[in-house]
Structures are given as structure tokens and as C-alpha cells.
Design a protein around this motif. Sequence first.
Motif, PDB file in Angstrom:
ATOM      1  N   THR A 136      36.613  16.097   6.651  1.00  0.00           N
ATOM      2  CA  THR A 136      36.395  16.683   5.392  1.00  0.00           C
ATOM      3  C   THR A 136      36.881  18.032   5.497  1.00  0.00           C
ATOM      4  O   THR A 136      37.160  18.662   4.561  1.00  0.00           O
ATOM      5  CB  THR A 136      34.740  16.696   5.495  1.00  0.00           C
ATOM      6  OG1 THR A 136      34.347  15.217   5.595  1.00  0.00           O
ATOM      7  CG2 THR A 136      34.252  17.008   4.040  1.00  0.00           C
ATOM      8  N   TYR A 137      36.822  18.418   6.912  1.00  0.00           N
ATOM      9  CA  TYR A 137      37.114  19.954   6.957  1.00  0.00           C
ATOM     10  C   TYR A 137      38.718  20.282   6.362  1.00  0.00           C
ATOM     11  O   TYR A 137      39.193  21.096   5.807  1.00  0.00           O
ATOM     12  CB  TYR A 137      37.135  20.182   8.502  1.00  0.00           C
ATOM     13  CG  TYR A 137      37.729  21.786   8.449  1.00  0.00           C
ATOM     14  CD1 TYR A 137      37.191  22.967   8.074  1.00  0.00           C
ATOM     15  CD2 TYR A 137      38.953  21.748   9.520  1.00  0.00           C
ATOM     16  CE1 TYR A 137      37.840  24.320   8.607  1.00  0.00           C
ATOM     17  CE2 TYR A 137      39.578  23.113   9.887  1.00  0.00           C
ATOM     18  CZ  TYR A 137      38.726  24.300   9.186  1.00  0.00           C
ATOM     19  OH  TYR A 137      39.468  25.210   9.610  1.00  0.00           O
ATOM     20  N   PRO A 148      26.086  11.766   4.277  1.00  0.00           N
ATOM     21  CA  PRO A 148      25.524  12.885   5.179  1.00  0.00           C
ATOM     22  C   PRO A 148      26.431  13.281   6.102  1.00  0.00           C
ATOM     23  O   PRO A 148      26.278  14.470   6.588  1.00  0.00           O
ATOM     24  CB  PRO A 148      24.431  12.014   5.539  1.00  0.00           C
ATOM     25  CG  PRO A 148      23.820  11.128   4.572  1.00  0.00           C
ATOM     26  CD  PRO A 148      24.996  10.536   3.985  1.00  0.00           C
ATOM     27  N   PHE A 149      27.111  12.417   6.705  1.00  0.00           N
ATOM     28  CA  PHE A 149      28.219  12.772   7.542  1.00  0.00           C
ATOM     29  C   PHE A 149      29.326  13.682   7.437  1.00  0.00           C
ATOM     30  O   PHE A 149      29.881  14.358   8.167  1.00  0.00           O
ATOM     31  CB  PHE A 149      28.816  11.556   8.547  1.00  0.00           C
ATOM     32  CG  PHE A 149      27.918  10.977   9.371  1.00  0.00           C
ATOM     33  CD1 PHE A 149      27.765  11.235  10.610  1.00  0.00           C
ATOM     34  CD2 PHE A 149      27.232   9.746   8.984  1.00  0.00           C
ATOM     35  CE1 PHE A 149      26.743  10.542  11.297  1.00  0.00           C
ATOM     36  CE2 PHE A 149      26.425   8.994   9.633  1.00  0.00           C
ATOM     37  CZ  PHE A 149      26.217   9.449  10.824  1.00  0.00           C
ATOM     38  N   THR A 150      29.416  13.702   5.904  1.00  0.00           N
ATOM     39  CA  THR A 150      30.540  14.712   5.353  1.00  0.00           C
ATOM     40  C   THR A 150      30.152  15.952   4.308  1.00  0.00           C
ATOM     41  O   THR A 150      30.756  16.795   3.967  1.00  0.00           O
ATOM     42  CB  THR A 150      31.650  13.879   4.794  1.00  0.00           C
ATOM     43  OG1 THR A 150      30.910  12.953   3.602  1.00  0.00           O
ATOM     44  CG2 THR A 150      32.384  12.997   5.562  1.00  0.00           C
ATOM     45  N   ALA A 151      28.807  15.687   3.947  1.00  0.00           N
ATOM     46  CA  ALA A 151      28.193  16.448   3.318  1.00  0.00           C
ATOM     47  C   ALA A 151      27.939  17.960   3.437  1.00  0.00           C
ATOM     48  O   ALA A 151      28.346  18.995   2.515  1.00  0.00           O
ATOM     49  CB  ALA A 151      26.624  15.920   2.759  1.00  0.00           C
ATOM     50  N   PRO A 152      27.742  18.278   4.639  1.00  0.00           N
ATOM     51  CA  PRO A 152      27.677  19.880   5.080  1.00  0.00           C
ATOM     52  C   PRO A 152      28.840  20.673   4.727  1.00  0.00           C
ATOM     53  O   PRO A 152      28.484  21.767   4.160  1.00  0.00           O
ATOM     54  CB  PRO A 152      27.539  19.882   6.486  1.00  0.00           C
ATOM     55  CG  PRO A 152      26.753  18.571   6.746  1.00  0.00           C
ATOM     56  CD  PRO A 152      27.297  17.582   5.977  1.00  0.00           C
ATOM     57  N   VAL A 153      30.090  20.008   5.000  1.00  0.00           N
ATOM     58  CA  VAL A 153      31.240  20.867   4.702  1.00  0.00           C
ATOM     59  C   VAL A 153      31.634  20.689   3.103  1.00  0.00           C
ATOM     60  O   VAL A 153      32.034  21.611   2.604  1.00  0.00           O
ATOM     61  CB  VAL A 153      32.407  20.268   5.687  1.00  0.00           C
ATOM     62  CG1 VAL A 153      33.598  20.861   5.129  1.00  0.00           C
ATOM     63  CG2 VAL A 153      31.877  20.647   7.015  1.00  0.00           C
ATOM     64  N   ALA A 154      31.679  19.332   2.709  1.00  0.00           N
ATOM     65  CA  ALA A 154      32.202  19.054   1.189  1.00  0.00           C
ATOM     66  C   ALA A 154      31.431  19.895   0.235  1.00  0.00           C
ATOM     67  O   ALA A 154      31.975  20.385  -0.612  1.00  0.00           O
ATOM     68  CB  ALA A 154      32.372  17.689   1.187  1.00  0.00           C
ATOM     69  N   MET A 155      29.898  19.965   0.521  1.00  0.00           N
ATOM     70  CA  MET A 155      29.298  20.390  -0.721  1.00  0.00           C
ATOM     71  C   MET A 155      29.199  21.900  -0.628  1.00  0.00           C
ATOM     72  O   MET A 155      29.129  22.432  -1.781  1.00  0.00           O
ATOM     73  CB  MET A 155      27.650  19.819  -0.408  1.00  0.00           C
ATOM     74  CG  MET A 155      26.839  20.336  -1.300  1.00  0.00           C
ATOM     75  SD  MET A 155      27.013  19.735  -3.003  1.00  0.00           S
ATOM     76  CE  MET A 155      26.137  18.010  -3.003  1.00  0.00           C
TER      77      MET A 155
END
Length: 416
Positions: free
Chosen positions: A325-326, A349-356
Amino acid sequence: MKKVLLIIQREYITRVRKKSFIVMIFVVPLLILGMSALIGYVAKDSRELKSTQVVKVIDESSIFAGKFRNEKNIKFEPATGSVETEKAGLKNNEDLSVLMIPKDYNKKPVQIFSKKKPSFTLTGEVENQMNDIASTNTMLANHIDTALLNAAKKNKVTISAMEVTETGTKDANVGTSMGVGIACAIFIYMALFIYGAQVMRGVIEEKTSRIIEVIISSVKPFQLMLGKIIGVGLVGLTQFTAWIALSVIATKIAGQTSGPGGGMAGILTTLATIPFGYILGCFLFYFLTGYLLYSALFAAVGSAVDSETETQQFMFPITLPLLFTYLLSVTVLFQAPDSPLAVWLSIIPFTAPVAMMVRIPFGGVAPWQLALSMGLMVAGFLFTTYVAARIYRVGVLMYGKKASYKELVKWFFYKE
């Protein structure tokens, strides 16, 4: 609960009292400001040639000879000898280049020779001038008034992106949104790795020193893991809060010294046009929930191994979604923040912190998408904490046995 609070207190106080923690609080904002200034200087300086480059022109087409204009640190001269003769003169002069233009330059490549690799500034300038000369030559051959055409080209159109809101229209600030989104993604990515790794190292240290056996006699493994995760998380939150506050203060001071409208003052004016409080709130939420999700898994990995060198086989699958995702965030997602790919990555959830955090500064996140993403983040870290706790309770007391994925599955299904 009292035991968990004691573990949180111990983890927090032990880390914030370290000299490295205090030093980094002040050093990081200064490094960020210094890096920003250095990048700006290098970007500006890299576009300029360090010394005057002489370009000997051999024009077999007789179209370009004598029509090149000298620019800053670039000087064009007609060649006096053959290609081979001029190329021989390159051996002793790094500031000399030979431009070979074939007769049928539209079919054969135009070549530029030099002792060292020519810079993009030089090749770009030569290419631009050749395109202008070739276009002018074609227009003259077709009896087109080039003076009139060049005058028309000066009438350039400038587009200002505006956003229509319920309160009226405002500047969309696309460039600012892009910069803030990428910066948030980078900070989240770094934070999850740095503080998650701290949890893992702490577990490994306690396990290898056998202190864990004494601690487990007083508290349950789940309480220990939870206390460690929350304690380190609060350390990270403290550090980030201090960095943000000091960065704002340092930026304001730099803005005052650079004068109104210039340098850092211009940056502050631009940042004031975005919903900073909303973005900061979302950043803190995704930092905390993302940290809780990943640090639980890091703690499980730390409990399954006896040294940090053994963690690689377990770390890669865990960090792959975050890394994936990064890489997409700094290359693709900021160009299309509302694409189906960006939406799905910001919900999982596993990719949301960066993508959002890439999407939020652009302001196009639907309320239902944000609510769903946040709900799944909470459910995600609760689930990973449950899974990690079942592995942790067994693995933290295992010594000398190299764990495998099959062993981890067995540990998960062990009964209390």
C-alpha cells in the motif's frame, strides 16, 4: 485491570526517560525542516550546470546549423572537423560535447557524444531547441507566418482548480492535498514499523533473559501483551504529538524570519487552507488503530522466536500489505484517490492506515466509507489482538525450538 495499568506505566516511563527519546523529540522536527530546505536547494541547484558546456554541432541536414541559441552555461559552436576528429577531442575535455545531426534526422537518431554521461539539462535543452527549429522550418516551408504564431503562443491558459462546497467556492489546493496525503502515508508507514518493532524487540529481550518467567507468575500473558502494546503506543503518541507541536512552532519561527508571503510563511498560508484539525484527528485514529493491529502481530512474532534474526520468515507476510500500500500510495493512489483500488485499500484494515491517509486530504472520502473503514479498523485490531494473544501465551514460554507456521497454528488451538 490494575496489573495492566502497572505494565503500561512501566513500559511508558522506562522509554520516555531514555536520553534517546528526549533527543529525538527535538532532533526530528529540526531534521524535517533541514531536509525540506535541502531538498528545495538541491532541486533548484540540480537544474543548473556547474560549468559551461560547449556543444560542437555537426549538421548534415543544414537545417539547424547556426540556429542554436546559447543559454546559461551552454554554448553552441559549429564543428570544424569530421565526427571522428571532433570525438577525439573529447578525451581531454569533460565540458565538451559533439552533436551529430544526420541528414534524415526524422528517420535516424540524433546523437550527442561526450566523455562522461551528458546531463538531462543539456540533452533536454538541445532537444527542445531542435524541436523549435524544426517546427519553425516546417512552417516557413509552408508559408506560415511564424511571428504571428509565436505571438499567439504567448496567450497561455491558466487553470485554477476550485472546489464547490455548501458555504461557497474555495481553492481546491490540489498540490497541498497531494503533499499532505503523501506525508501522512509516509509517517503512518514509518510509525507502524518503528513502534511495532519496539514491541517485538521488548518481547524477545524479556523472553531470552528469562525475565518473562517471573512476570508470568504474577500476570496473565494476555495482560502482559496488552500492557506492553498500549505502553509503547502511548510512547509513540507522545513522540508524534511533540513532533507536530515543535514542527508547527519551528515552521512559524522560520516563516517570520523569511518575511511575509515567502518561504515558510507561504507554506503556512497554504496549509491554513486545508482542514488541518480533521486530518490530524484521522491521522491519530489510524495511527492508534493501525499500531494496535500490527503491534499485536509483532508481539506474537517476538514470542515465537528466540532472536531478532529469526523474525524474517514471519515478518514478511505481516508487513507485505503495508509495504504494498505504501508503494502504491507514493506512486499511484494520490493521482486517483477516489478510484476503486484506493477505496478498497482504504477500507481493508491491513491497508487502510496508509491508503485512507492519502485520500483524506483530498476531501473526497464519503462519510459511509470513513465510518466503515474506522469500524473495520476497530474490529481488525480486536481480532488480531485475540489471535496474537493465543499465540503469545504459548510462544513466550517456548525456548530453543524453532517455530514454524504449523507450530503457530497448534499454539493458537491450545486450550487454557
